[in-house]
Each structure stands twice: as C-alpha cells, then as structure tokens.
Design a protein around this motif. Structure first.
Motif, PDB file in Angstrom:
ATOM      1  N   LEU A  99       5.092 -11.966   1.117  1.00 35.43           N
ATOM      2  CA  LEU A  99       4.097 -12.971   1.480  1.00 35.43           C
ATOM      3  C   LEU A  99       2.693 -12.361   1.463  1.00 35.43           C
ATOM      4  N   PRO A 100       1.772 -12.983   0.727  1.00 40.86           N
ATOM      5  CA  PRO A 100       0.449 -12.376   0.514  1.00 40.86           C
ATOM      6  C   PRO A 100      -0.534 -12.614   1.667  1.00 40.86           C
ATOM      7  N   VAL A 101      -0.139 -12.245   2.858  1.00 45.17           N
ATOM      8  CA  VAL A 101      -1.037 -12.359   4.013  1.00 45.17           C
ATOM      9  C   VAL A 101      -2.144 -11.310   3.859  1.00 45.17           C
ATOM     10  N   VAL A 102      -3.365 -11.682   4.154  1.00 49.10           N
ATOM     11  CA  VAL A 102      -4.458 -10.698   4.168  1.00 49.10           C
ATOM     12  C   VAL A 102      -4.884 -10.477   5.615  1.00 49.10           C
ATOM     13  N   MET A 103      -5.056  -9.203   5.968  1.00 47.54           N
ATOM     14  CA  MET A 103      -5.388  -8.872   7.354  1.00 47.54           C
ATOM     15  C   MET A 103      -6.433  -7.768   7.393  1.00 47.54           C
ATOM     16  N   CYS A 104      -7.392  -7.928   8.306  1.00 46.28           N
ATOM     17  CA  CYS A 104      -8.293  -6.819   8.613  1.00 46.28           C
ATOM     18  C   CYS A 104      -7.699  -6.024   9.763  1.00 46.28           C
ATOM     19  N   ASN A 105      -7.762  -4.702   9.654  1.00 50.18           N
ATOM     20  CA  ASN A 105      -7.412  -3.868  10.797  1.00 50.18           C
ATOM     21  C   ASN A 105      -8.621  -3.000  11.109  1.00 50.18           C
ATOM     22  N   ILE A 106      -9.089  -3.107  12.326  1.00 53.27           N
ATOM     23  CA  ILE A 106     -10.215  -2.284  12.732  1.00 53.27           C
ATOM     24  C   ILE A 106      -9.626  -1.012  13.344  1.00 53.27           C
ATOM     25  N   ASN A 107      -9.796   0.097  12.621  1.00 57.87           N
ATOM     26  CA  ASN A 107      -9.143   1.351  13.014  1.00 57.87           C
ATOM     27  C   ASN A 107      -9.602   1.814  14.389  1.00 57.87           C
ATOM     28  N   ARG A 108      -8.674   1.774  15.338  1.00 54.71           N
ATOM     29  CA  ARG A 108      -8.971   2.195  16.711  1.00 54.71           C
ATOM     30  C   ARG A 108      -7.872   3.110  17.211  1.00 54.71           C
ATOM     31  N   VAL A 109      -8.261   3.994  18.101  1.00 55.81           N
ATOM     32  CA  VAL A 109      -7.369   4.985  18.696  1.00 55.81           C
ATOM     33  C   VAL A 109      -6.214   4.303  19.447  1.00 55.81           C
ATOM     34  N   ILE A 110      -5.067   4.983  19.483  1.00 58.17           N
ATOM     35  CA  ILE A 110      -3.895   4.496  20.208  1.00 58.17           C
ATOM     36  C   ILE A 110      -3.818   5.191  21.572  1.00 58.17           C
ATOM     37  N   GLY A 111      -3.498   4.433  22.619  1.00 59.32           N
ATOM     38  CA  GLY A 111      -3.355   4.994  23.970  1.00 59.32           C
ATOM     39  C   GLY A 111      -1.935   5.405  24.262  1.00 59.32           C
ATOM     40  N   ASN A 157       2.213 -10.735  -9.960  1.00 61.95           N
ATOM     41  CA  ASN A 157       2.881  -9.443 -10.165  1.00 61.95           C
ATOM     42  C   ASN A 157       2.777  -8.525  -8.945  1.00 61.95           C
ATOM     43  N   VAL A 158       2.148  -9.028  -7.895  1.00 60.42           N
ATOM     44  CA  VAL A 158       2.021  -8.226  -6.670  1.00 60.42           C
ATOM     45  C   VAL A 158       2.744  -8.940  -5.528  1.00 60.42           C
ATOM     46  N   SER A 159       2.189 -10.070  -5.082  1.00 62.02           N
ATOM     47  CA  SER A 159       2.796 -10.847  -4.004  1.00 62.02           C
ATOM     48  C   SER A 159       3.212  -9.955  -2.820  1.00 62.02           C
ATOM     49  N   LEU A 160       2.244  -9.233  -2.344  1.00 66.51           N
ATOM     50  CA  LEU A 160       2.446  -8.376  -1.173  1.00 66.51           C
ATOM     51  C   LEU A 160       1.271  -8.585  -0.222  1.00 66.51           C
ATOM     52  N   PRO A 161       1.485  -8.349   1.070  1.00 67.87           N
ATOM     53  CA  PRO A 161       0.363  -8.453   1.998  1.00 67.87           C
ATOM     54  C   PRO A 161      -0.603  -7.281   1.855  1.00 67.87           C
ATOM     55  N   VAL A 162      -1.864  -7.545   2.182  1.00 67.92           N
ATOM     56  CA  VAL A 162      -2.908  -6.521   2.039  1.00 67.92           C
ATOM     57  C   VAL A 162      -3.645  -6.323   3.363  1.00 67.92           C
ATOM     58  N   MET A 163      -3.798  -5.052   3.747  1.00 71.01           N
ATOM     59  CA  MET A 163      -4.525  -4.688   4.962  1.00 71.01           C
ATOM     60  C   MET A 163      -5.867  -4.068   4.558  1.00 71.01           C
ATOM     61  N   VAL A 164      -6.935  -4.637   5.106  1.00 77.68           N
ATOM     62  CA  VAL A 164      -8.271  -4.090   4.850  1.00 77.68           C
ATOM     63  C   VAL A 164      -8.731  -3.419   6.140  1.00 77.68           C
ATOM     64  N   SER A 165      -8.770  -2.087   6.137  1.00 76.13           N
ATOM     65  CA  SER A 165      -9.107  -1.351   7.353  1.00 76.13           C
ATOM     66  C   SER A 165     -10.551  -0.873   7.329  1.00 76.13           C
ATOM     67  N   TYR A 166     -11.170  -0.870   8.501  1.00 83.02           N
ATOM     68  CA  TYR A 166     -12.497  -0.264   8.661  1.00 83.02           C
ATOM     69  C   TYR A 166     -12.642   0.243  10.085  1.00 83.02           C
ATOM     70  N   ASN A 167     -13.555   1.215  10.250  1.00 86.55           N
ATOM     71  CA  ASN A 167     -13.602   1.958  11.500  1.00 86.55           C
ATOM     72  C   ASN A 167     -14.236   1.178  12.651  1.00 86.55           C
TER      73      ASN A 167
END
Lengths: 385, 301
Positions: A99-111, A157-167
């Motif tokens: 499923l071609p879901v698009v998501m932003c991930n804001i790179n943050r530290v893990i506790g 030819n892709v049909s995959l989800p994409v993660m766009v990360s930024y700090n």
C-alpha cells in the motif's frame, strides 16, 4: 510559483495537502505536532478537502491509513520517534500489503530518558519493514521529496509505502524560504492515483488471508523487486521533477564537489547539509574531499557507493547506533563494498541524543580519518560535556 | 422476520475452513443475509482469518481486508473515510472481531472509533476465549472456566463489555446470540439502518473451546440465555430494551435456569463436578449472575 518562508513541518503540511490525499490519519507527537496542526489548519481553511481522521494512537493512524489505502485512496500521515515505534507492526503490514502510504517521520531520539532532540535511531530501526526511506536536509527538499514520494509510492512497479524523514527542530521547527510550485504543476506531476488493488464490492476479493510458505516466499521476493525498481525510478522521478519545478536535490545520493576527491564523506539528513560547509572549508585548505549525502537508505545506493569507492576512501558519519554493532550507514557501506573495492572506510558515530554536529566538528572528523588518527571506527565527541 | 423469509443469497461459501459446529460461520451467514453484498469487511487476527481459507482461495463473496489483531476498528475507520471520499456512502463497513480482539487487545482502537462517530458496524463474536490460538483466557472468559492459561479455572469474572460500549453513548448497540437467528437478523437490519457507530456482540459457543459436542452449539447458546449467563438486549440512543427470554427474566416473568444447566454440558467446567462437586465455585458463579441481573433490573426496569 510562490515563496513560503516557514518551518519544515509547515512546509511538509503544505506539500502533503498539495498532493491531495483523500485521507490523512494522524496522532500528535513532539516534534511532529505542527505538521498535523498545519494539515488541520488547511481543513479549517478549506484548502484540504480530504478526510482528516484524528485517531487515538499512532498504531491506529497507520491502521487507518492502511484501511483507506486498501479502499483505493491516496493517504498521508506523519509521526516521530515513539510514535513511529508504536506503528512498527503496521509499517510491516502496509509494506507487505503493498500500500503506497506516504509518511513524514521527524527524526527524534528514543527514550528513556525523555529527549525531544534529533537522532535517526527511530527510522533506522524501521529499516527492515519494507518502506522506502528518504532523508532530507532542507525545507525545500522536504517539500519536493514529499511530492516525489507520492509519485514513487504509487508507481505500479513500486507500490510500496514511502517514509520521508527529516531532523527534529533543526528542520522541523526552523524557517527557511521554500519555492512552492503552482497546484497545477503538482496535479500534472502526480496524476490520478490508480490503485493496483482495492476493496471493491463489485469485485469481492479477500486480501491478506492465510498464505502458505511458497506463496509467502514469492510475496517477499516481489517486495525486493519493487525496491529494486524504486532504485531505478528515483533518479528518473527526481529529474522529471527538476524539469517541472527547477529543483533537484540528488537522487539516491546527492554528490557535492566529488570530482577529483580522494576522500568522500557520507552522511544523512541535516549533518549532510552541515557537511557541505565543512567540505567548502576543507577544499579551501587544499584537502581533496567531497560529499555524498545519502538520500535513500532504502533502497540502499550500493552501486553508486561502490563507484565512489573506486576514486576515494570513504568517511561515514552515523547519527544512529545499532547497539552491539556500529552505525547502520557504516555497516551498509562496508557491505556494499565487500569484494568490490579496496577503499578504506572510516566510521564515526556523532550527534546522538541531539548533540549538535556543526561543520567544524565534521571537519575534525574528516581530518582524523585523513591523518590516520582513528582506528577506523569511533564515537566522536563523547568526552565533551 | 421468520428464518424461512431470510434472503436465500449466501456470502459465506461452502468449503470454508471452519470447525464443524462453528458458531462464527452460523452467525456470518445471518450477518450477510441482513447486510447484503454491498458490504466491506475488516477482519483482525481471529478464527475468521482461518475460515476465509488459504490464499488464493476465499470463502467470502464480499471484499475482505485482513488486519492486525488490535487494529480492526482503526482499519475500518480508514476504509469508511476512503469510501465516503469516493462517494460510496451506501456501502456498509463491517469490522468483525473475536472477544480477544475486542475486549482485550483491540479495545483502544474500538473505543477511539466509537468516540469519533465512525459510521460502521463493529461485531464481536464472543466465544469467551482466544480460540484460534488454542483456547487461552480472555477478558470475556467466565469465572471458573478452564482454558489452557487457567488450568484450574479462571479466578476472575468476565468484564461487562456492554457497559463499556454504552459509556460511549453511540446510536445503537446490542447483545444477541447465534442461537436466536431472528433476534440477530433484526438487530443487524436495525444497525444497518442507523448512521454512526454501531456495536453488536454475538454469543458464540465454541465446541472445541468449551469442550462440548459439535451438534450442541445452538443448545449451548440457548442455555446461556436461559440461565442468564448472557442477556439479549439492545440500546438505542441510551434507551435499553431487553429482548426475548432475557426480557422475561428481567421482568421476573420467568425464572432464569440454574447455571448448572449450562455448565454441566461443557468440559471447560468439568473440574467443578468431578472428582467432587465444587459447590463453592458453582455458587460463586450463580451469585455473580444474580448480582448482574439485580443491576440490570435497577438500571433498566
């Protein structure tokens, strides 16, 4: 075209809304909050005409995106850190369901302990979920990458989800001027989403039921093929976007002053941007060094990195740590080079927990490697308070 | 409506992978007769994921999306939003989950979807155990029942899911039982006619899980109602109405049968009868049901 001066999150919200997703499902987490608030604001102004589902957790955010995408709709979400980790099960689900879901991930530290600054352990630890992963280094790149992400994810030819990360904060909460193309440019670039499969009462198919070992094995192979297809498509889509918008941030890698370089620095995200300043400074001093900023961690740009290693030794900075091993980018680079190159590879961990990595630190790191003052792998800046 | 007048069309097909005497398939037949083919179904991990049969086959004649254990209601929220955006407002979105996926691991997503007013029907088919994983205790397992994780009998009482649902003040919720097709069918038809979130729970006696003979499924459901271990009721806009025999028990027009009449046929309670009758635990079960009905009478009479 207009100029918008705003933070990474508001720029991401603008890009997401201009891509016209049918459904956004999201849950707030620092420092992603202003991204979802931005989208909610566009709901209020009427600029966003899709459905915005305020779910009760990130797990449900991804689950709702999966449901919406399975029903044949374009979907978007955003998260960060613990939110991304809570989604983990559904990240695999979205990718395996193709499923071609698009998501932003804001790179943050893990506790623990609680820390809202940036490092990349959140998304790096989702490496094997099947998602395509981009890492951005400017707000313009965030905008352009989100638009390209929809095109890539939805390609047959892709049909995959994409993660766009930024700090976190360095980009998410920092204002920069960004060129926003006309809506028509984006509409033409993305076209209408035509799903490969969908829940359809006129064609009642069961998705995701029990599958035997041989069938499942093929499903995994098909995902790998899709990532390999993405590797070829990312440069094409980036070039096409350049023609439409004028902006180009590289494709799998962004190469910066690599001609004649005897050393090439590899880094991702905001350190990649900071590194350009360091490269300029070092070149002024006569050091033959360039930068290859890694934009896609999945698919991993193996061939491009092997090519670079034929001309230069490589210095890798990781803002992540695979505890018990080493930085993930360092590992991947060495694996790509195995049996194909004799280049030396130096690995440095830096900036975990959001510790600042200014250009002069990047310079010191590179100098240590070039002067042979490192064992080949080390944690930079640990001794500082 | 009399059973003979139910639609002839079947959406759950022959050759599915259910156990003989499975209450889930019996319920699904009636659910689809009530909802019709313009239905999209979301199924989390549960027996139904097996009943669907092995890829590339399916035993369902409606579109089905499988989703993770805790995610049925959230997945359905996404399907519903997408279909609404596509203008398909007549399509019924059905989430169909077991009691494990509802009472326990899926309760957060369910509560969220109900609170958001999601226009869908959520059905919990309640066999009072994790049956698909091999009979482990759930929040719906009754006191004293054997499961593979409560080997000498469960020491806690089951939770009252109906109360939790009612606290969301959704337009319609109901409890029914696979042994009363007319009640089940009517409640489904009603749910279909109402906009917003609807919750139904179907008592589903499981032959291998409860350790009774496979031809006794209907009887076990009837006895659950007649002993008061399960109540048939519906709640429309916060007004609760008891139905059938449960109404008669509520109004004390008939006496509920002793719980022994239900549990003595189920192997999962056999340790209460041999080697020696455990009158204390049987009485505890009996008292708990009495208290339940006293509370029902206080609230709903």
């Amino acid at each position: 075209m207009t100029i918008m001066i705003d933070t990474g999150n508001y720029i991401a919200a603008k890009a997401a809304v201009m891509a016209k997703p049918d459904v956004v499902a999201a849950y707030p987490i620092t420092p992603q909050t202003t991204l979802v608030e931005g989208i909610a604001n566009y709901v209020g102004t009427g600029e966003f005409k899709g459905e915005y589902i305020c779910v009760e957790s990130e797990h449900s955010a991804m689950s709702a995106c999966i449901g919406a995408s399975a029903a044949g709709s374009r979907t978007f979400t955003g998260t960060s850190s613990h939110g991304l980790l809570l989604m983990h099960e559904m990240l695999h689900w979205a990718a395996l369901a193709r499923l071609p879901v698009v998501m932003c991930n804001i790179n943050r530290v893990i506790g623990p302990g609680w820390n809202i600054w940036t490092d990349e352990n959140d998304s790096i630890s989702q490496r094997d979920t099947g998602w395509i992963q981009f890492y951005c280094s400017s707000n313009q790149e965030i905008f352009d990458t989100i638009i390209q992400a929809f095109r890539l994810a939805e390609h047959k030819n892709v049909s995959l989800p994409v993660m766009v990360s930024y700090n976190a904060f360095i980009l998410s909460h920092t204002s920069m001027p960004v060129e926003i193309p006309k809506q028509q440019v984006i509409d033409d670039f993305l076209g209408k989403y035509e799903p490969l499969w969908k829940l359809d009462v006129d064609n009642p198919i069961t998705f995701g039921n029990i599958i035997g070992p041989a069938g499942y094995y093929k499903v995994r192979r098909a995902m790998q093929d899709a990532q390999e297809n993405a590797e070829k498509l990312i440069p094409q889509i980036a070039k096409e976007w350049k023609q439409k918008s004028g902006y180009y941030h590289g494709d799998l890698l962004e190469l910066y002053k690599c001609d004649d370089a005897e050393y090439i620095l590899l880094a991702m995200g905001a350190i990649g941007a900071e590194s350009k300043v360091a490269i300029d400074e070092m070149q002024k001093k006569g050091v033959k060094i360039g930068l290859a900023r890694v934009r896609t961690f999945r698919p991993f740009p193996k061939e491009e990195i092997v090519k670079l290693s034929r001309q230069a030794d490589l210095i890798v900075i990781d803002r992540n740590i695979s505890v018990g091993s080493e930085g993930a980018l360092f590992s991947e680079v060495k694996a790509a080079l195995y049996d194909k190159s004799d280049a030396k590879v130096y690995g440095f961990i830096a900036g975990l927990g959001g510790k600042d990595v200014p250009y002069y630190d990047v310079e010191i790191i590179c100098k240590k490697a070039i002067d042979g003052k490192t064992k080949g792998y080390e944690w930079y800046g640990l001794e500082e308070a | 409506m009399a059973i003979k007048d139910f639609p002839v069309e079947e959406c759950i097909l022959q050759g599915n992978a259910a156990c003989p005497g499975c209450p889930a398939t019996m319920a699904l037949r009636m659910v689809f007769k009530a909802l019709g083919k313009n239905t999209v179904m979301v199924v989390p991990a549960c027996c139904t994921a097996v009943i669907e049969s092995l890829y590339p086959h399916t035993s369902f004649d409606i579109p089905v999306m499988n989703i993770a254990f805790e995610a049925a209601a959230a997945g359905a929220s996404g399907v519903e939003a997408a279909l609404r955006m596509q203008g398909k407002k007549d399509t019924t979105v059905l989430a169909w989950a077991g009691d494990g996926g509802t009472y326990d691991i899926g309760i957060q997503a369910l509560s969220g979807a109900l609170e958001r007013g999601t226009n869908f029907i959520y059905i919990c088919y309640n066999n009072q155990i994790y049956s698909n994983t091999g009979i482990q205790r759930s929040g719906a397992t009754p006191y004293a029942a054997w499961t593979t994780t409560t080997v000498s009998g469960k020491t806690e009482f089951r939770k009252e899911m109906g109360d939790i649902i009612q606290a969301h003040h959704i337009p319609y919720s109901a409890q029914t039982c696979v042994s009363y097709p007319d009640d089940l069918y009517r409640k489904l038809k009603k749910a279909k006619s109402i906009k917003g979130p609807k919750y139904l729970e179907i008592m589903a006696p499981c032959p291998p899980g409860w350790r009774f003979s496979m031809e006794k499924t209907v009887e076990m459901g009837r006895m659950a109602v007649e002993t008061g271990a399960w109540a048939l009721y519906e709640c429309e806009n916060d007004v609760v109405t008891f139905n059938g025999k449960s109404k008669l028990i509520l109004e004390k027009k008939i006496e509920r049968k002793s719980i022994e009449e239900w549990i003595k046929y189920q192997g999962r309670f056999s340790h209460l009868f041999k080697p020696k009758k455990d009158t204390k635990r049987i009485q505890t079960l009996e008292d708990h049901i009495d208290q339940l009905w006293e509370r029902y009478r206080k609230c709903y009479l």
